[in-house]
Design a protein around this motif. Structure first.
Motif, PDB file in Angstrom:
ATOM      1  N   GLU A  68       0.865  -1.375  -0.089  1.00  0.00           N
ATOM      2  CA  GLU A  68       0.096   0.023  -0.043  1.00  0.00           C
ATOM      3  C   GLU A  68       0.917   1.294  -0.129  1.00  0.00           C
ATOM      4  OE1 GLU A  68      -3.834   1.525  -0.150  1.00  0.00           O
ATOM      5  OE2 GLU A  68      -3.252  -0.458  -0.111  1.00  0.00           O
ATOM      6  N   GLU A  69       2.019   1.205   0.771  1.00  0.00           N
ATOM      7  CA  GLU A  69       2.928   2.343   0.838  1.00  0.00           C
ATOM      8  C   GLU A  69       3.875   2.497  -0.583  1.00  0.00           C
ATOM      9  OE1 GLU A  69       2.977   4.669   2.840  1.00  0.00           O
ATOM     10  OE2 GLU A  69       2.097   3.904   4.965  1.00  0.00           O
ATOM     11  N   LEU A  70       4.244   1.182  -1.060  1.00  0.00           N
ATOM     12  CA  LEU A  70       4.944   1.315  -2.153  1.00  0.00           C
ATOM     13  C   LEU A  70       4.263   1.593  -3.421  1.00  0.00           C
ATOM     14  CD1 LEU A  70       7.862   0.244  -3.526  1.00  0.00           C
ATOM     15  CD2 LEU A  70       6.983  -2.025  -3.775  1.00  0.00           C
ATOM     16  N   TRP A  71       3.032   1.231  -3.940  1.00  0.00           N
ATOM     17  CA  TRP A  71       2.312   1.083  -5.108  1.00  0.00           C
ATOM     18  C   TRP A  71       2.257   2.628  -5.681  1.00  0.00           C
ATOM     19  CZ3 TRP A  71       2.197  -3.463  -7.035  1.00  0.00           C
ATOM     20  CH2 TRP A  71       1.815  -3.517  -8.387  1.00  0.00           C
ATOM     21  N   PRO A  72       1.880   3.584  -4.893  1.00  0.00           N
ATOM     22  CA  PRO A  72       1.699   4.834  -5.435  1.00  0.00           C
ATOM     23  C   PRO A  72       3.061   5.470  -6.194  1.00  0.00           C
ATOM     24  CG  PRO A  72       0.844   4.918  -3.273  1.00  0.00           C
ATOM     25  CD  PRO A  72       1.878   3.711  -3.410  1.00  0.00           C
ATOM     26  N   TYR A  73       4.253   4.804  -5.827  1.00  0.00           N
ATOM     27  CA  TYR A  73       5.315   5.380  -6.596  1.00  0.00           C
ATOM     28  C   TYR A  73       5.523   4.923  -8.024  1.00  0.00           C
ATOM     29  CZ  TYR A  73       6.222   7.495  -2.268  1.00  0.00           C
ATOM     30  OH  TYR A  73       5.954   8.229  -0.828  1.00  0.00           O
ATOM     31  N   GLN A  74       4.656   5.295  -8.905  1.00  0.00           N
ATOM     32  CA  GLN A  74       4.797   4.717 -10.189  1.00  0.00           C
ATOM     33  C   GLN A  74       4.849   6.234 -11.186  1.00  0.00           C
ATOM     34  OE1 GLN A  74       1.682   2.013 -11.604  1.00  0.00           O
ATOM     35  NE2 GLN A  74       1.002   1.619  -9.487  1.00  0.00           N
ATOM     36  N   TRP A  75       6.209   5.976 -11.928  1.00  0.00           N
ATOM     37  CA  TRP A  75       6.527   7.023 -12.971  1.00  0.00           C
ATOM     38  C   TRP A  75       5.991   6.429 -14.195  1.00  0.00           C
ATOM     39  CZ3 TRP A  75       9.236   6.371  -8.320  1.00  0.00           C
ATOM     40  CH2 TRP A  75       9.480   7.538  -7.798  1.00  0.00           C
TER      41      TRP A  75
END
Length: 549
Positions: free
Chosen positions: A311-318
């Motif tokens: 949940e913490e990792l997934w938003p960091y999508q470039w």
């Protein structure tokens, strides 16, 4: 211990904790305030810089942004809180009997330094000592986060504290990386080097020049622990310690017990389960079972901890086409990484980099289970033994993975950038061989060969032919066969260029690598008669029909 270099270190600021044994001891009072679990979580939490507009940056720049995740992403878990609390106690307890303001300590210090100068440290090692210092082992698989967490916790403490009134440089903690295949003398040398870097001094030349005995080096390590009020020594990568070169585990254990019992310095050992299993039992026994015990560091369990991490990792999508996490992606990621945080983050980064670099349109910049699996096959095959052991719960195999080296994330990213610079990148072609396993391994092999600078039109028939002949080949075997065939072709081409008058010659065992129209390949692949095969491929003219006409 004052000199002109002390001014570069922060001066001690003494704080009240509410505990008299802490407040009255300047070595403890100068340490940071004891943190609550919530404060620990906040201090350890790390997030990379991320701006939505960065998605519009060119792909070769976005790969640099993706790289931030490997440096600046950390999700505190329960284990991290526990280790901070344990290290907090270990550092402070080691100072309880080392209050430099008391006459008792000064007498004891002189007594201990007398033993050190006589290289007689083991005199009181197994006596009923009253040392409040303690010990702990942290065992776990590579990549689980043992060293990362320990470093983050230690860095919440000052590296050096200058006490003007005491004329002392205090080193609250010192981390020593165990040299590969090292001996006890190598460890002592690593200690001197680590302390030199911390204090900007040159103890290595002072204590390690010439050929000092191991006993002399051990005594000097103990002496420096007292001089600089070292509270905690963390020995990382302990599996590298060579018991044979150190004179056996007894000698190493005796040295560590001396540091804890006599010098009153707390000790933490970090390593893989196989290494620490050799030491933990006897080390605890030597410490009268009063140590802080062992902490077994495992992968993320497939529960709320895993969900919280993603949940913490997934938003960091470039990525231009950002995908929401679903059950399929979550399950695939755990299946591939087995919840090892280091592998999870690196796979997440490399999959994004590949999506960015290989996409022909913005819609193709998307994470998928297929992409994750393909990247994993290409970049993480070396850690498969570890992950298979985790998947099956085979502890014996886990211990056999003791010296396993994780793939370097930086080199994988650099290779990806080399490919981007060398040629325009389109969406890679894929082939279908019927069975999904064969198809996946074939496409992985093609992509690997193409990344080596070989044309896809050449790589595809080589891989297809190899798998058609032997469907059970592994990825490495396919690549080896293909590159061998290419080498043979290159040699033949070079030979032909030297003497064009000579006909081209191909060894019989290489006929299968020739073009589909070559009669030698047809002969090598035939299962029946040559006539029947040639007739089936319409290479024999139907004379009967002509005559009948």
């Amino acid at each position: 211990m004052t000199n002109t270099k002390t001014t570069r270190f922060p001066e001690a600021e003494y704080k009240k904790t509410g505990l008299p044994e802490y407040d009255e001891n300047p070595l403890i009072a100068a340490l940071p305030a004891i943190m609550s679990p919530i404060q620990v979580a906040k201090s350890l939490r790390k997030r990379p810089h991320f701006q939505p507009e960065e998605i519009n940056l060119p792909c070769h720049i976005r790969t640099h942004a993706i790289n931030r995740l490997t440096r600046d992403f950390f999700v505190p878990q329960t284990n991290h809180i526990i280790i901070e609390q344990k290290l907090s106690k270990l550092i402070r307890c080691s100072y309880l009997n080392r209050n430099p303001k008391t006459a008792t300590f000064k007498r004891k210090l002189n007594s201990i330094r007398g033993l050190i100068q006589n290289e007689n440290l083991t005199t009181y090692m197994h006596d009923d000592v009253d040392s409040p210092a303690s010990s702990m082992t942290i065992a776990g698989i590579s990549g689980a986060g043992k060293s990362t967490t320990t470093n983050l916790v230690l860095n919440t403490y000052p590296r050096v504290i200058y006490h003007p009134d005491l004329h002392m440089l205090q080193v609250p903690w010192l981390k020593v990386d165990c040299p590969y295949d090292g001996s006890l003398s190598d460890f002592c040398l690593s200690f001197f080097i680590a302390l030199d870097r911390r204090l900007n001094l040159d103890y290595r030349s002072t204590y390690a020049s010439g050929r000092p005995t191991i006993a002399k080096m051990m005594a000097d390590v103990a002496d420096l622990c007292l001089i600089h009020a070292i509270g905690l020594i963390v020995i990382d990568e302990f599996q590298h310690m060579s018991l044979a070169k150190s004179g056996g585990e007894k000698k190493m254990i005796n040295f560590l017990v001396t540091l804890v019992n006599v010098v009153e310095v707390s000790v933490v050992l970090i390593g893989t389960p196989k290494a620490l299993r050799l030491f933990a039992s006897e080390f605890r026994q030597a410490r009268r079972a009063s140590g802080d015990g062992s902490l077994v560091w495992d992968r993320l369990p497939r529960d709320e901890s895993w969900e919280d991490f993603l949940e913490e990792l997934w938003p960091y999508q470039w990525l231009s086409n950002k995908v929401e996490r679903n059950e399929t992606l979550t399950n695939k990621l755990y299946e591939l990484t087995q919840g090892v945080p280091d592998i999870v983050v690196k796979l997440f980064c490399l999959a994004q980099a590949r999506a960015v670099l290989l996409a022909s349109t913005q819609e193709d910049e998307i994470l998928s289970p297929e992409l994750l699996e393909q990247v994993f096959e290409d970049e993480f095959s070396i850690v498969k033994p570890l992950l298979d052991a985790l998947r099956t719960g085979n502890r014996k195999k886990l211990e056999d993975c003791n010296d396993l080296i994780f793939p370097k994330f930086e080199s994988s990213m650099i290779n990806a950038m080399d490919k981007l610079v060398s040629q325009p990148l389109g969406k890679p072609k894929t082939i279908e061989l019927g069975e999904s396993d064969e198809t996946n391994i074939a496409n992985s092999a093609i992509q690997t060969i193409v990344s080596m600078g070989i044309s896809e039109d050449i790589a595809m028939p080589l891989v297809t032919d190899a798998l058609t002949r032997s469907p059970d080949l592994t990825l490495i075997q396919i690549i080896q066969l293909a590159t061998t065939a290419l080498t043979q072709r290159g040699e033949e081409k070079a030979k032909n260029s030297k003497d064009d008058s000579k006909p081209a010659y191909t060894k019989r065992d290489s006929w299968g690598q020739l073009s589909e129209q070559d009669l030698r390949k047809i002969y090598a692949d035939k299962s029946g008669s040559m006539y029947a095969v040639m007739k089936e491929k319409c290479l024999i003219y139907p004379v009967q029909k002509l005559l009948a006409g």
